[in-house]
Design a protein around this motif. Structure first.
Motif, PDB file in Angstrom:
ATOM      1  N   VAL A  17       1.071  -1.162  -0.285  1.00 14.74           N
ATOM      2  CA  VAL A  17      -0.366  -0.019  -0.193  1.00 14.74           C
ATOM      3  C   VAL A  17       0.973   1.245  -0.176  1.00 14.74           C
ATOM      4  CG1 VAL A  17      -0.453   0.271   2.963  1.00 14.74           C
ATOM      5  CG2 VAL A  17      -2.457   1.034   0.683  1.00 14.74           C
ATOM      6  N   SER A  18       2.712   1.469   0.528  1.00 15.11           N
ATOM      7  CA  SER A  18       2.690   2.469   0.558  1.00 15.11           C
ATOM      8  C   SER A  18       3.743   2.519  -0.776  1.00 15.11           C
ATOM      9  CB  SER A  18       4.076   2.165   1.585  1.00 15.11           C
ATOM     10  OG  SER A  18       4.925   1.070   0.869  1.00 15.11           O
ATOM     11  N   LYS A  19       3.409   2.101  -1.797  1.00 17.26           N
ATOM     12  CA  LYS A  19       3.779   1.594  -3.260  1.00 17.26           C
ATOM     13  C   LYS A  19       2.808   3.793  -3.476  1.00 17.26           C
ATOM     14  CE  LYS A  19       6.667  -1.506  -3.445  1.00 17.26           C
ATOM     15  NZ  LYS A  19       8.166  -1.095  -3.665  1.00 17.26           N
ATOM     16  N   GLY A  52      -3.558   4.152  -6.583  1.00 14.77           N
ATOM     17  CA  GLY A  52      -4.682   3.918  -5.179  1.00 14.77           C
ATOM     18  C   GLY A  52      -4.469   3.010  -5.105  1.00 14.77           C
ATOM     19  N   ILE A  53      -4.246   2.574  -4.035  1.00 13.31           N
ATOM     20  CA  ILE A  53      -4.114   1.094  -2.977  1.00 13.31           C
ATOM     21  C   ILE A  53      -4.574   1.035  -2.382  1.00 13.31           C
ATOM     22  CG2 ILE A  53      -3.074  -0.630  -3.258  1.00 13.31           C
ATOM     23  CD1 ILE A  53      -0.429   0.240  -4.278  1.00 13.31           C
ATOM     24  N   LEU A 193      -6.775   3.783 -23.776  1.00 15.89           N
ATOM     25  CA  LEU A 193      -6.942   4.538 -23.014  1.00 15.89           C
ATOM     26  C   LEU A 193      -4.768   4.205 -22.926  1.00 15.89           C
ATOM     27  CD1 LEU A 193      -7.311   2.130 -19.916  1.00 15.89           C
ATOM     28  CD2 LEU A 193      -8.712   1.866 -21.949  1.00 15.89           C
ATOM     29  N   ILE A 194      -4.081   5.185 -22.188  1.00 18.83           N
ATOM     30  CA  ILE A 194      -2.771   5.524 -21.506  1.00 18.83           C
ATOM     31  C   ILE A 194      -2.613   5.098 -20.427  1.00 18.83           C
ATOM     32  CG2 ILE A 194      -1.021   6.460 -21.768  1.00 18.83           C
ATOM     33  CD1 ILE A 194      -2.243   7.666 -24.494  1.00 18.83           C
ATOM     34  N   ILE A 195      -2.776   4.432 -19.745  1.00 16.22           N
ATOM     35  CA  ILE A 195      -1.991   3.862 -18.556  1.00 16.22           C
ATOM     36  C   ILE A 195      -0.326   4.170 -18.205  1.00 16.22           C
ATOM     37  CG2 ILE A 195      -2.057   2.282 -16.703  1.00 16.22           C
ATOM     38  CD1 ILE A 195      -3.790   0.242 -18.307  1.00 16.22           C
ATOM     39  N   PRO A 196      -0.020   5.293 -16.983  1.00 20.24           N
ATOM     40  CA  PRO A 196       0.657   5.240 -16.761  1.00 20.24           C
ATOM     41  C   PRO A 196       2.072   4.009 -16.295  1.00 20.24           C
ATOM     42  CG  PRO A 196      -0.562   6.323 -15.338  1.00 20.24           C
ATOM     43  CD  PRO A 196      -1.317   5.532 -15.806  1.00 20.24           C
ATOM     44  N   ALA A 197       3.412   4.520 -16.443  1.00 16.37           N
ATOM     45  CA  ALA A 197       4.043   2.728 -16.991  1.00 16.37           C
ATOM     46  C   ALA A 197       4.283   2.960 -14.894  1.00 16.37           C
ATOM     47  CB  ALA A 197       5.799   3.555 -17.918  1.00 16.37           C
ATOM     48  N   LYS A 198       4.402   3.619 -13.851  1.00 16.33           N
ATOM     49  CA  LYS A 198       4.850   3.438 -12.562  1.00 16.33           C
ATOM     50  C   LYS A 198       3.736   2.813 -13.098  1.00 16.33           C
ATOM     51  CE  LYS A 198       4.024   5.972  -8.986  1.00 16.33           C
ATOM     52  NZ  LYS A 198       3.438   7.793  -8.647  1.00 16.33           N
ATOM     53  N   VAL A 199       2.463   3.232 -12.731  1.00 10.78           N
ATOM     54  CA  VAL A 199       1.193   1.747 -12.191  1.00 10.78           C
ATOM     55  C   VAL A 199       1.626   0.916 -12.823  1.00 10.78           C
ATOM     56  CG1 VAL A 199      -1.078   1.656 -12.039  1.00 10.78           C
ATOM     57  CG2 VAL A 199      -0.359   4.279 -12.237  1.00 10.78           C
ATOM     58  N   LEU A 200       2.016   0.921 -13.775  1.00  7.55           N
ATOM     59  CA  LEU A 200       1.890  -0.457 -14.258  1.00  7.55           C
ATOM     60  C   LEU A 200       3.300  -1.992 -13.983  1.00  7.55           C
ATOM     61  CD1 LEU A 200       0.735   0.065 -18.301  1.00  7.55           C
ATOM     62  CD2 LEU A 200      -0.729  -1.448 -16.203  1.00  7.55           C
ATOM     63  N   ASN A 201       4.476  -0.587 -13.142  1.00  4.79           N
ATOM     64  CA  ASN A 201       5.724  -1.810 -12.869  1.00  4.79           C
ATOM     65  C   ASN A 201       5.218  -1.710 -11.417  1.00  4.79           C
ATOM     66  OD1 ASN A 201       7.849  -1.354 -14.639  1.00  4.79           O
ATOM     67  ND2 ASN A 201       7.980   0.674 -14.668  1.00  4.79           N
ATOM     68  N   GLU A 202       4.576  -1.116 -10.545  1.00  6.29           N
ATOM     69  CA  GLU A 202       4.266  -1.695  -9.665  1.00  6.29           C
ATOM     70  C   GLU A 202       2.481  -2.511  -9.502  1.00  6.29           C
ATOM     71  OE1 GLU A 202       5.264  -0.307  -7.543  1.00  6.29           O
ATOM     72  OE2 GLU A 202       5.938   1.585  -7.472  1.00  6.29           O
ATOM     73  N   LEU A 203       2.421  -2.659 -10.479  1.00  7.60           N
ATOM     74  CA  LEU A 203       1.296  -4.224 -10.347  1.00  7.60           C
ATOM     75  C   LEU A 203       2.960  -5.186 -11.271  1.00  7.60           C
ATOM     76  CD1 LEU A 203      -1.675  -4.049 -10.932  1.00  7.60           C
ATOM     77  CD2 LEU A 203      -1.599  -4.246 -13.566  1.00  7.60           C
ATOM     78  N   LEU A 204       3.725  -5.736 -12.190  1.00 11.34           N
ATOM     79  CA  LEU A 204       3.928  -6.226 -12.078  1.00 11.34           C
ATOM     80  C   LEU A 204       4.784  -6.931 -10.616  1.00 11.34           C
ATOM     81  CD1 LEU A 204       6.617  -5.933 -15.255  1.00 11.34           C
ATOM     82  CD2 LEU A 204       4.676  -7.446 -14.619  1.00 11.34           C
ATOM     83  N   TYR A 232      -6.393  -3.620  -4.099  1.00 11.91           N
ATOM     84  CA  TYR A 232      -7.346  -3.241  -5.394  1.00 11.91           C
ATOM     85  C   TYR A 232      -6.475  -2.398  -5.406  1.00 11.91           C
ATOM     86  CZ  TYR A 232     -11.134  -0.293  -7.438  1.00 11.91           C
ATOM     87  OH  TYR A 232     -12.100   0.788  -8.592  1.00 11.91           O
ATOM     88  N   MET A 233      -6.385  -1.938  -6.956  1.00 11.01           N
ATOM     89  CA  MET A 233      -5.162  -0.933  -7.595  1.00 11.01           C
ATOM     90  C   MET A 233      -6.400   0.487  -8.474  1.00 11.01           C
ATOM     91  SD  MET A 233      -1.713  -2.071  -8.643  1.00 11.01           S
ATOM     92  CE  MET A 233      -0.986  -0.953  -9.215  1.00 11.01           C
TER      93      MET A 233
END
Length: 370
Positions: A17-19, A52-53, A193-204, A232-233
């Motif tokens: 969650v702290s991400k 948001g997480i 849609l265009i999803i921020p890379a930062k978010v997808l890296n966290e998802l990975l 949930y992200m």
């Protein structure tokens, strides 16, 4: 609010969650982690308005309620506690919380929970379910090609093109392009849609399950959310029109080279040690006589060269690249072999995998002084 939970579970939840905590929050409350305890579950929530997480863990709840704690301090305290279980007891009058574990006792000041911008789950215009290993592959094979240049926001995200029963993801920094497609059994709708890379890296980093499980994806015009297991992200989307990337995929490539992915990846990594100090990080590739000769030089440091056996169809060719653009893609590949297709020393090349016909990577070479 009063509850007890396993320290290990709480530590793991806090690390995820702290991400979503901002290093420079727009408002002080955003440096906090929001906690909600009810019905045998503790929910932790953080947001920086972009990402948001929410994560839920089991807890023994003596007194349900909500509170907000300073995120970084809370995370550090919990991580360093000596016991296996943690008890947290809020004193709302003193605006503080008591944290106990084994022989350790801490008191932290609480923040005003009523000020916290609680995350509302996205209703969305389009929903689909995807296996986490499939989503992981889509992200892993594209997100590395994004740009870090915030002055051109659309290139700092991954383009997701949902078109009936296919989902295509594409990323570019204008010098390289990675495209990966997945086909579904049934149509899921249409949206871009265009999803921020930062978010997808966290998802990975979070999608690490060994057993394939479902991820619920919800999309709206300005947001996307991913829900899986107890997480949930949600993320804001990048506004703008992504360029027609299909136009830059080269056709009629006359030279095809097949190589062992792990061998070429390791050799590129080693040879680029010398070139990294240069502004352009250039490595030269020389394909001839069923061999690939990789070299780099730096007048201040030295030079490196390695030769690998490869299978070549077509004429001998010499070509040079920014080493990072090759090292990144080779690390993202899964198969045992890869195919490098070329045409001329200054024409873009493609890198593909025989095991994955739905992936293609395009990279532009650099001009070198011979």
């Amino acid at each position: 609010m009063k509850f007890t939970c396993q320290k290990q579970e709480l530590t793991g939840a806090l690390s995820i969650v702290s991400k979503a905590l901002s290093s420079k929050p727009q408002m002080p409350i955003l440096s906090g982690i929001y906690l909600r305890a009810e019905s045998g579950q503790l929910e932790l929530e953080a947001t920086d308005f972009e990402l948001g997480i929410i994560i839920a863990i089991d807890a023994e709840i003596t007194q349900p309620g909500q509170m907000t704690l300073p995120g970084r301090y809370f995370q550090e305290v919990i991580r360093k506690l000596p016991g296996d279980t943690v008890s947290i007891d809020e004193d709302s009058e003193a605006k503080s919380v008591r944290i106990q574990s084994a022989a350790a006792n801490y008191t932290l000041r609480t923040m005003n929970a009523s000020e916290y911008p609680v995350i509302h789950r996205l209703e969305g215009d389009l929903h689909f379910t995807i296996k986490d290993n499939v989503l992981r592959s889509l992200v892993k094979k594209t997100v590395f090609a994004c740009s870090n240049d915030e002055s051109r926001p659309i290139f700092t995200g991954v383009y997701m093109d949902i078109d009936q029963n296919t989902v295509t993801m594409a990323a570019t920094n204008t010098h390289r392009l990675a495209v990966k497609k997945e086909t579904f059994d049934a149509p899921i709708g249409a949206m871009k849609l265009i999803i921020p890379a930062k978010v997808l890296n966290e998802l990975l980093h979070i999608l690490t399950s060994e057993i394939p499980s479902d991820v619920e994806v919800t999309c709206s015009l300005n947001q996307v959310s991913f829900a899986f297991e107890n997480i949930y992200m949600t993320s804001r989307l990048i506004e703008g029109a992504f360029p027609n990337y299909r136009n830059v995929i080269p056709q009629n490539l006359t030279v095809k080279v097949e190589a062992a992915t792990s061998e070429i990846s390791a050799a590129m990594d080693r040879v680029s040690l010398i070139s990294r100090a240069n502004d352009y990080n250039v490595v030269k590739l020389d394909f001839h006589d069923e061999q690939l000769h990789i070299s780099s030089s730096n007048p201040d440091i030295g030079q490196a060269e390695e030769t690998l056996p490869v299978a070549i169809e077509g004429d001998a060719i010499q070509i040079a690249f920014n080493a990072t653009y090759l090292v990144d893609v080779l690390k993202a590949l899964d198969g045992e072999s890869c195919v490098i297709s070329l045409h001329q020393p200054l024409s873009p090349i493609t890198i593909t995998e025989p095991d994955d016909p739905d992936f293609i990577y395009v990279v532009t070479p650099v001009r070198t002084a011979h």
